[in-house]
Scaffold this active site. Structure first.
Site, short mmCIF file in Angstrom:
data_model
loop_
_atom_site.label_atom_id
_atom_site.label_comp_id
_atom_site.label_asym_id
_atom_site.label_seq_id
_atom_site.Cartn_x
_atom_site.Cartn_y
_atom_site.Cartn_z
CB CYS A 183 -0.88 2.54 3.96
SG CYS A 183 -2.11 1.33 3.50
CG ASP A 184 3.39 1.12 4.20
OD1 ASP A 184 2.83 1.79 5.27
OD2 ASP A 184 2.91 0.14 4.15
CB CYS A 224 -0.83 0.09 1.61
SG CYS A 224 -1.82 1.35 1.32
#
Ligand code: NAP
Length: 311
Positions: free
Chosen positions: A134-135, A131
């Protein structure tokens, strides 16, 4: 006893909730471990009708939840441990507690598919991720070379997003053309910070001994030539697997685990319905999941009216 239990809280789950709530069935939504589903990990959703400027995935899901709750949906942040569809009412064990349901709508969605390359599992969260939104902004990826694996819309979206952070973004794809929609593919290939590597597979992620990602081994599938690519992050975007382990042997699925609807959205078990990505390996869009959620709610309402005469 619940009239309707909806398992899952992505676009399919919340739309099924909205419709069954408006039909006065006071549905119970069990959100699962990832409330809002996979869409909450997307940055901008540009293809959900009604949002000409695009909408943040998390915001879209929060709005769907609020709309469903406004009409009487009950939300529980529960995870279903097991289901028994051989009994009536159906029995679910949710975080150790029994829940009885006259009908169930399964909207459990899908999860990121894993590559299966050596080093992938060991280095997950240590440079390997599924992701980018997300990261991607983590300090470890800033101004570093990064690699995205895959050739679909997800891979293109991730690669474009990562150009904000990485020094260069390699896009490794096993074929010589992208599967992504034309607009996404064109944008991706026009981005000067994205370097596609065609006809290639990542065969190993290094370096487990250092406990962090330092690079990937790549094999050209046409020539057999092997290379090492020095990168700090590996973003895997190679599709999804349906979240249907819970229903194995209890409901009809295809060989890949996708639940098979038999009559409209009803499964082989009368009173159990399905909607969204856990039953769809073709369209897999937020809007098609929402549409299926709507259909499952209408089927469910009609089933209750016809069979249980309690509506
Ligand atoms: P996808 O369309 O199934 O694409 C998966 C990609 O990964 C394909 O290019 C596939 O290669 C490759 N792949 C699969 N298994 C692999 C393996 N073991 N090793 C290497 N490569 C592998 O999945 P997706 O991109 O996640 O998209 C899923 C759905 O969501 C699609 O319907 C897509 O349109 C939608 N989506 C839309 C947006 C958007 O519109 N903004 C964003 C994300 C996703 P092949 O091409 O060779 O099969």
């Amino acid at each position: 006893m619940e009239k309707v239990v909806i398992i899952g809280s992505g676009p399919a789950g919340w739309t099924a909730a909205l419709y069954t709530a408006r039909a006065q069935l006071a549905p119970l939504v069990l959100t699962g471990k990832q409330p809002g589903g996979l869409l909450t990990t997307t940055s901008i959703v540009e293809n959900f009708p009604g949002f000409p400027e695009g909408v943040d995935g998390y915001e879209l899901m929060t709005r769907m939840q609020k709309q469903a709750e406004r009409f009487g949906t009950k939300t529980s942040f529960g995870v279903v441990d097991s289901v028994d569809f051989s009994l009536r009412p159906f029995q679910l064990i949710v975080d150790g507690e029994k829940v009885a349901a006259e009908t169930v709508i399964i909207a459990t969605g899908a999860s990121h598919k894993h590559l299966g390359a050596p080093g992938e599992h060991e280095l997950e969260t240590k440079g390997v991720t599924y992701c980018a939104t997300c990261d991607g902004a983590l300090p470890v990826f800033r101004n570093q070379p990064l690699v995205v694996i895959g050739g679909g819309d997800s891979a293109c979206e991730e690669a474009q997003y990562l150009t904000r952070f990485g020094s260069i973004v390699y896009l490794v794809h096993r074929r010589d053309s992208l599967r992504a929609s034309r607009i996404m593919a064109e944008r991706t290939l026009a981005n000067p910070k994205i370097k596609p590597i065609w006809d290639s597979a990542v065969t190993e992620i290094l370096d487990v001994t250092q406990d962090k990602v330092t690079g990937v081994k790549i094999k050209n599938l046409k020539t057999g030539a092997e290379n090492f690519l020095s990168v700090a992050g590996v973003f895997i975007a190679i599709g999804h697997v349906p979240n249907t382990d819970l229903f194995k042997g209890k409901i009809d699925t295809d060989e890949n685990g996708f639940i098979i609807p038999r009559e409209g959205t009803m499964t082989n078990i009368p009173g159990v319905f399905v909607a969204g990505d856990c039953a769809d390996h073709v369209y897999r869009q937020a809007i098609t999941a929402a549409g299926a959620g709507c259909a499952s709610a209408i089927d469910c309402e009609r089933f209750l009216a016809a069979h249980l005469l309690q509506v």
